[in-house]
Scaffold this motif. Structure first.
Motif, PDB file in Angstrom:
ATOM      1  N   LYS A   1      42.052   7.496   1.617  1.00 32.21           N
ATOM      2  CA  LYS A   1      42.895   6.797   2.780  1.00 32.21           C
ATOM      3  C   LYS A   1      41.819   5.424   3.190  1.00 32.21           C
ATOM      4  O   LYS A   1      42.665   4.590   3.643  1.00 32.21           O
ATOM      5  CB  LYS A   1      43.009   7.507   3.928  1.00 32.21           C
ATOM      6  CG  LYS A   1      43.622   8.905   3.654  1.00 32.21           C
ATOM      7  CD  LYS A   1      45.112   9.116   3.542  1.00 32.21           C
ATOM      8  CE  LYS A   1      45.997  10.096   3.506  1.00 32.21           C
ATOM      9  NZ  LYS A   1      45.733  10.968   2.516  1.00 32.21           N
TER      10      LYS A   1
ATOM     11  N   PRO B   1      46.978  13.249  -7.595  1.00 34.67           N
ATOM     12  CA  PRO B   1      47.419  14.413  -6.366  1.00 34.67           C
ATOM     13  C   PRO B   1      48.279  13.902  -5.420  1.00 34.67           C
ATOM     14  O   PRO B   1      47.663  12.797  -4.700  1.00 34.67           O
ATOM     15  CB  PRO B   1      45.908  14.853  -6.198  1.00 34.67           C
ATOM     16  CG  PRO B   1      45.063  13.484  -6.460  1.00 34.67           C
ATOM     17  CD  PRO B   1      45.712  12.822  -7.609  1.00 34.67           C
ATOM     18  N   THR B   2      49.543  14.382  -5.162  1.00 39.10           N
ATOM     19  CA  THR B   2      50.460  13.624  -4.419  1.00 39.10           C
ATOM     20  C   THR B   2      50.769  14.317  -3.372  1.00 39.10           C
ATOM     21  O   THR B   2      50.980  15.721  -3.178  1.00 39.10           O
ATOM     22  CB  THR B   2      51.687  13.458  -5.428  1.00 39.10           C
ATOM     23  OG1 THR B   2      51.070  12.376  -6.412  1.00 39.10           O
ATOM     24  CG2 THR B   2      52.786  12.617  -4.627  1.00 39.10           C
TER      25      THR B   2
ATOM     26  N   ASN C   1      52.455  12.283   0.228  1.00 32.56           N
ATOM     27  CA  ASN C   1      53.433  11.381   0.873  1.00 32.56           C
ATOM     28  C   ASN C   1      53.966  10.441  -0.355  1.00 32.56           C
ATOM     29  O   ASN C   1      54.876   9.645  -0.033  1.00 32.56           O
ATOM     30  CB  ASN C   1      53.013  10.772   1.996  1.00 32.56           C
ATOM     31  CG  ASN C   1      53.873  10.731   3.072  1.00 32.56           C
ATOM     32  OD1 ASN C   1      55.010  11.342   2.803  1.00 32.56           O
ATOM     33  ND2 ASN C   1      53.229  10.550   4.241  1.00 32.56           N
TER      34      ASN C   1
ATOM     35  N   GLY D   1      52.526   8.017  -1.672  1.00 27.33           N
ATOM     36  CA  GLY D   1      51.937   6.649  -1.453  1.00 27.33           C
ATOM     37  C   GLY D   1      51.030   6.169  -2.482  1.00 27.33           C
ATOM     38  O   GLY D   1      51.282   5.137  -3.214  1.00 27.33           O
TER      39      GLY D   1
ATOM     40  N   SER E   1      45.765  17.887   2.177  1.00 27.71           N
ATOM     41  CA  SER E   1      46.425  16.591   2.655  1.00 27.71           C
ATOM     42  C   SER E   1      47.788  16.459   1.714  1.00 27.71           C
ATOM     43  O   SER E   1      48.587  15.405   1.537  1.00 27.71           O
ATOM     44  CB  SER E   1      45.574  15.533   2.099  1.00 27.71           C
ATOM     45  OG  SER E   1      44.415  15.788   2.982  1.00 27.71           O
TER      46      SER E   1
ATOM     47  N   THR F   1      40.798  11.900  -5.298  1.00 28.30           N
ATOM     48  CA  THR F   1      40.922  11.559  -3.750  1.00 28.30           C
ATOM     49  C   THR F   1      40.008  11.679  -2.745  1.00 28.30           C
ATOM     50  O   THR F   1      40.179  11.258  -1.580  1.00 28.30           O
ATOM     51  CB  THR F   1      42.444  11.636  -3.385  1.00 28.30           C
ATOM     52  OG1 THR F   1      42.552  13.264  -3.827  1.00 28.30           O
ATOM     53  CG2 THR F   1      43.378  11.235  -4.438  1.00 28.30           C
TER      54      THR F   1
END
Ligand SMILES: *Cc1c(COP(=O)(O)O)cnc(C)c1O
Length: 495
Positions: A111, A264-265, A267, A269, A320, A425
């Motif tokens: 993020k 790795p998903t 939302n 984005g 997440s 991530t």
């Protein structure tokens, strides 16, 4: 290039879209046309550092911003707060498999790649649109976004950031990361409730005209830093180009050769940014969408049916990605309909009323042309961390493990041998206790930070300074509130 809403509202400029976040009709802003890059331009990226790559790419996506503005913003965002000068280093692990490490920023999760840059884009956007009020960012977080937003907006003039987190819903490390945040413009408030309580409370505040009026009287305007903002999406396009440029530079691929990305998903984005890179000419083969036990996207990509009507919500070791409604999927639906705002709005309406929609055969074919999907349960997730550590001497976090396992399954099912990049991530230390147990360590009665210490001894992988420092930092935020008193809590915090 102007921005249009997926539900048909009037076109606006890119800076206006960033300032507003959501379109007035509830849709998401998307660029009317995609920029495009030639192979020669992509090849030239190989000789640049990350910041120069970002300036080159983002200029095309943010035409309202001058090159000077972008250069200043990008050098401010991707500088000394990252612990690796490559910013987004690509690690070769084995067998044509690479890991794109997006967690070298201040909060140890991907993020930061967007939230370190967003404050610059947002304050410039405010100026360009004559907005002189203080921008007051409200965030509800289940863990990672809150700290990344706090860290991004920390002491940025003209902004203030307030994060609500569920008192019982975040890990000790995540909580400490947030409540120890310094700066004179940050507020962190624990909500007595779960993430949904915090999230629906924040949504309510956004739609309360009375509260907006109070803020206006104080010279403030509410804004959002969540992942539907175009300003959070575009910084993520850069690292896909950057990974490809690194492969070229290292002679691992030839110019034009296709590479797969496995993401790795949650939302949608991060993977959508890869899709945007592909549309703009980056030679990407398949986009592999990886999910944990919350596998609504796996079902959608394999069947064309998005169905949350009778789906349980699982709390997993990769929190997440624990999500049922992937908000950025709306942007992909819009593309699959051939930019048909009415059709997109109808799908989204169906999702909210019937909790289910099914795309047409034609859309499904287009979808499967670009995407593959897979999911793993908790056992497979833990086994992948253990395997990666044992076979490759490479320590990965729980989210990255989901993608790593899904990529292996995809390869054995399809025989696709193109070089592939797993998008990594989070730092393994952000989810230390789970990683420790997965590689056979004992958690015992240890707290999160102590677990990280054991993990460091066992693995020999250095613990990031941010984690090591957590127990020594003063707690600066202790405010709590009831879930029906979040507005009062903000007014109290503002003094
Ligand atoms: C947010 C997050 C994800 C999911 O990314 P999306 O863009 O929401 O799909 C994956 N891993 C980590 C560690 C995250 O923080």
């Amino acid at each position: 290039m102007s921005m249009i809403s997926t539900r048909g509202a009037c076109p606006v400029s890119t800076s206006y879209a960033i300032l507003r976040g959501l379109a007035p009709d509830g849709g998401l802003y998307v660029p009317e046309t995609s920029p495009s890059f030639t192979l020669e331009e992509i090849s030239a990226l190989s000789g640049m550092d990350y910041a120069a790559r970002a300036v080159f790419i983002l200029q095309r996506y943010l035409p309202d911003f001058t090159e000077e503005e972008l250069k200043n913003s990008i050098s401010g965002a991707y500088g000394k707060k990252f612990d690796d000068p490559a910013i987004a280093p690509l690690k070769k692990v084995k067998d044509d498999t690479y890991y794109l490490e997006l967690w070298h920023g201040p909060t140890l999760a991907f993020k930061d790649m967007a939230l370190q840059l967003l404050p610059y884009l947002l304050t410039l956007s405010a100026r360009k649109n004559g907005e002189n009020r203080e921008i007051f960012i409200l965030v509800a977080t289940s863990g990672d976004t809150g700290k990344a937003a706090l860290e991004g907006f920390l002491d940025v003039p003209g902004t203030r950031c307030c994060v609500f987190y569920p008192q019982e819903g975040v890990s000790r490390a995540q909580q400490l990361q947030m409540v120890t945040t310094g700066g004179s413009n940050t507020h962190v408030i624990a909500v007595e409730g779960n993430f949904d309580d915090a999230q629906s409370g924040v949504k309510k505040i956004f739609s309360d005209p009375g509260f907006a009026g109070t803020m206006n009287e104080q010279g403030r305007v509410l804004s959002s830093a969540n992942s539907i903002n175009y300003g959070r999406l575009v910084p993520q396009i850069v690292y896909y180009f950057s990974a490809y440029a690194d492969l070229l530079r290292d002679g691992a691929i030839s110019l034009g050769e296709e590479v797969n990305f496995c993401v790795p998903t949650g939302n949608f984005g991060d993977i959508l940014a890869a899709d945007y890179a592909k549309r703009a000419g980056l030679p990407i083969g398949k986009l592999i969408c990886a999910s944990n036990a919350n596998n609504v996207l796996t079902d959608f990509i394999t069947t064309g049916v998005y169905d949350i009507s009778s789906r349980p919500f699982y709390k997993t070791e990769a929190p997440s990605m624990d999500i049922l409604i992937s908000s950025n999927l709306e942007r992909l639906i819009f593309t699959l309909t051939g930019n048909d705002a009415a059709a997109t709005a109808a799908y989204m309406k169906k999702l909210s009323t019937e909790k289910r929609y099914e795309i047409t055969e034609d859309m499904l074919v287009k979808l499967q042309n670009n995407y593959a999907a897979g999911c793993v349960d908790a056992d497979a997730l833990n086994a992948e961390i253990a395997r990666c550590y044992a076979e490759d001497r490479y320590l990965i976090d729980t989210h990255t493990a989901v993608a790593s396992a899904v990529l292996r399954a995809y390869r054995s099912q399809t025989g696709d041998r193109r070089k592939s990049v797993v998008v990594s991530t989070a730092s393994p230390y952000k989810f230390g206790p789970a990683v420790l147990e997965a590689i056979g360590g004992e958690r015992g009665g240890l707290d999160d930070i102590a677990c990280c210490g054991v993990l460091e001894k066992m693995s020999g992988v250095a613990m990031p300074a941010q984690i090591a420092a957590l127990p020594t930092l003063p707690i600066r935020h202790t405010q709590t509130c009831r879930k029906d008193q979040m507005e009062e809590a903000i007014l109290h915090a503002l003094g």
